[in-house]
Design a protein around this motif. Sequence first.
Motif, mmCIF file in Angstrom:
data_model
loop_
_atom_site.group_PDB
_atom_site.id
_atom_site.type_symbol
_atom_site.label_atom_id
_atom_site.label_comp_id
_atom_site.label_asym_id
_atom_site.label_seq_id
_atom_site.Cartn_x
_atom_site.Cartn_y
_atom_site.Cartn_z
ATOM 1 N N SER A 112 0.840 -1.236 0.062
ATOM 2 C CA SER A 112 -0.026 0.120 0.046
ATOM 3 C C SER A 112 0.872 1.147 -0.188
ATOM 4 N N SER A 113 0.201 2.332 -0.640
ATOM 5 C CA SER A 113 1.000 3.582 -0.735
ATOM 6 C C SER A 113 -0.017 4.513 -0.338
ATOM 7 N N THR A 115 -0.361 8.763 1.813
ATOM 8 C CA THR A 115 0.465 10.080 2.410
ATOM 9 C C THR A 115 0.048 10.533 3.860
ATOM 10 N N ARG A 116 0.543 10.985 4.393
ATOM 11 C CA ARG A 116 0.444 11.471 5.953
ATOM 12 C C ARG A 116 0.920 13.083 5.887
ATOM 13 N N GLN A 117 0.436 13.661 6.794
ATOM 14 C CA GLN A 117 0.928 15.039 7.342
ATOM 15 C C GLN A 117 1.700 14.992 8.829
ATOM 16 N N LEU A 118 2.814 15.385 8.824
ATOM 17 C CA LEU A 118 3.559 15.325 10.167
ATOM 18 C C LEU A 118 3.514 16.732 10.437
ATOM 19 N N ASN A 119 2.751 17.072 12.007
ATOM 20 C CA ASN A 119 2.906 18.175 12.529
ATOM 21 C C ASN A 119 3.634 18.237 13.976
ATOM 22 N N VAL A 120 4.610 18.977 13.653
ATOM 23 C CA VAL A 120 5.501 19.073 15.044
ATOM 24 C C VAL A 120 5.386 20.509 15.599
ATOM 25 N N PRO A 123 9.008 25.796 18.921
ATOM 26 C CA PRO A 123 9.899 26.684 18.213
ATOM 27 C C PRO A 123 10.420 25.696 17.106
ATOM 28 N N ASP A 124 10.962 24.564 17.516
ATOM 29 C CA ASP A 124 11.465 23.999 16.286
ATOM 30 C C ASP A 124 10.951 22.934 15.486
ATOM 31 N N GLY A 125 9.520 23.068 15.586
ATOM 32 C CA GLY A 125 8.783 22.529 15.173
ATOM 33 C C GLY A 125 8.538 22.814 13.511
ATOM 34 N N GLY A 126 7.290 22.132 12.887
ATOM 35 C CA GLY A 126 7.146 22.469 11.518
ATOM 36 C C GLY A 126 6.066 21.545 10.795
ATOM 37 N N THR A 127 5.829 21.506 9.748
ATOM 38 C CA THR A 127 4.722 20.738 8.982
ATOM 39 C C THR A 127 5.507 20.220 7.679
ATOM 40 N N TRP A 128 5.249 18.700 7.546
ATOM 41 C CA TRP A 128 5.927 18.018 6.462
ATOM 42 C C TRP A 128 4.975 16.848 5.867
ATOM 43 N N ALA A 129 5.007 16.943 4.747
ATOM 44 C CA ALA A 129 4.125 16.035 3.758
ATOM 45 C C ALA A 129 5.010 14.718 3.600
ATOM 46 N N LEU A 130 4.402 13.464 4.343
ATOM 47 C CA LEU A 130 5.154 12.335 4.341
ATOM 48 C C LEU A 130 4.502 11.525 3.507
ATOM 49 N N ASN A 131 5.349 10.556 2.910
ATOM 50 C CA ASN A 131 4.828 9.312 1.633
ATOM 51 C C ASN A 131 4.946 8.001 2.842
ATOM 52 N N ARG A 132 3.985 7.435 2.846
ATOM 53 C CA ARG A 132 3.749 6.236 3.747
ATOM 54 C C ARG A 132 3.694 4.945 2.841
ATOM 55 N N GLY A 147 10.046 11.724 3.486
ATOM 56 C CA GLY A 147 9.536 13.232 2.905
ATOM 57 C C GLY A 147 10.945 14.097 2.868
ATOM 58 N N TYR A 148 10.763 15.342 2.821
ATOM 59 C CA TYR A 148 11.895 16.178 2.272
ATOM 60 C C TYR A 148 11.826 17.339 3.265
ATOM 61 N N ASP A 149 12.966 17.829 3.463
ATOM 62 C CA ASP A 149 13.261 19.231 4.147
ATOM 63 C C ASP A 149 13.999 20.188 3.215
ATOM 64 N N GLY A 150 13.961 21.273 3.418
ATOM 65 C CA GLY A 150 14.672 22.347 2.709
ATOM 66 C C GLY A 150 14.286 22.372 1.184
ATOM 67 N N VAL A 151 13.442 21.633 0.670
ATOM 68 C CA VAL A 151 12.817 21.775 -0.847
ATOM 69 C C VAL A 151 11.868 22.647 -1.085
ATOM 70 N N GLY A 152 10.633 22.529 -0.048
ATOM 71 C CA GLY A 152 9.551 23.582 0.036
ATOM 72 C C GLY A 152 8.888 23.597 -1.380
ATOM 73 N N THR A 153 7.969 24.441 -1.374
ATOM 74 C CA THR A 153 7.266 24.743 -2.569
ATOM 75 C C THR A 153 7.364 26.249 -3.135
#
Length: 220
Positions: A112-113, A115-120, A123-132, A147-153
């Motif tokens: 199975s494939s 997506t999930r959203q990770l919310n942290v 002050p050092d948190g953030g939101t990331w789109a993850l693939n499961r 997922g990816y960090d520093g790529v953004g939109t």
Amino acid sequence: MQRASRRDRALVAVLSLGAIANFAALGVAKSRAYTIPPPTPLPHVFRGCQANFMPDDPGTLAILPHARITTVRYLASEAAIPTDVVVIASRDPNDMHTPERCIIGSGFEIISSDTRQLNVAGPDGGTWALNRLLIRKDKEQELILYGYDGVGTLGGSTVLARMAMKLGAANRKPSYFVRVSSPVVGDVAQTETQLMRFFGDLMRARRSWETPNAPASGVK
């Protein structure tokens, strides 16, 4: 009818220009010599687990020659279920890949494939789109989050962001592909809950292992 025809021609023109721009950006990216980022100092002890740093795979290095690949297995004890972390740091946009083809090529079946959203929070948190991904080989199952960090939109489009990354400076700050996985023992949902917590703590601590001054948040 004429209005619809003009709209169709305009859409075709926009898509054609986008394709031309993307190929041009790809050509620029391929002609560059990207510097490899410095080592990624993932913690030696994390959440009470000891890190076992794994050697680089020659095949992966051949595919991603501009990347710094760090693979760590975290274990609380020899009897514990391992949590594997792979971080690919690179200035080359082509290294911010999707691993599904490699997974299938290694003999795994993708069950199975999703997506999930990770919310942290914090002050050092953030939101990331993850693939499961839930994968299987023989009778063993494994759950993967990546997922990816520093790529953004850019303008709400990850495609445009990667095009901008291709056109940017060759020695820009690195972007990061982050993958966390664990064997499924028992309940898949419980394994996923544990991995999501692990991923969240890892991203909360990212300032300690990302290159200083790298973009602070992921895909939002």
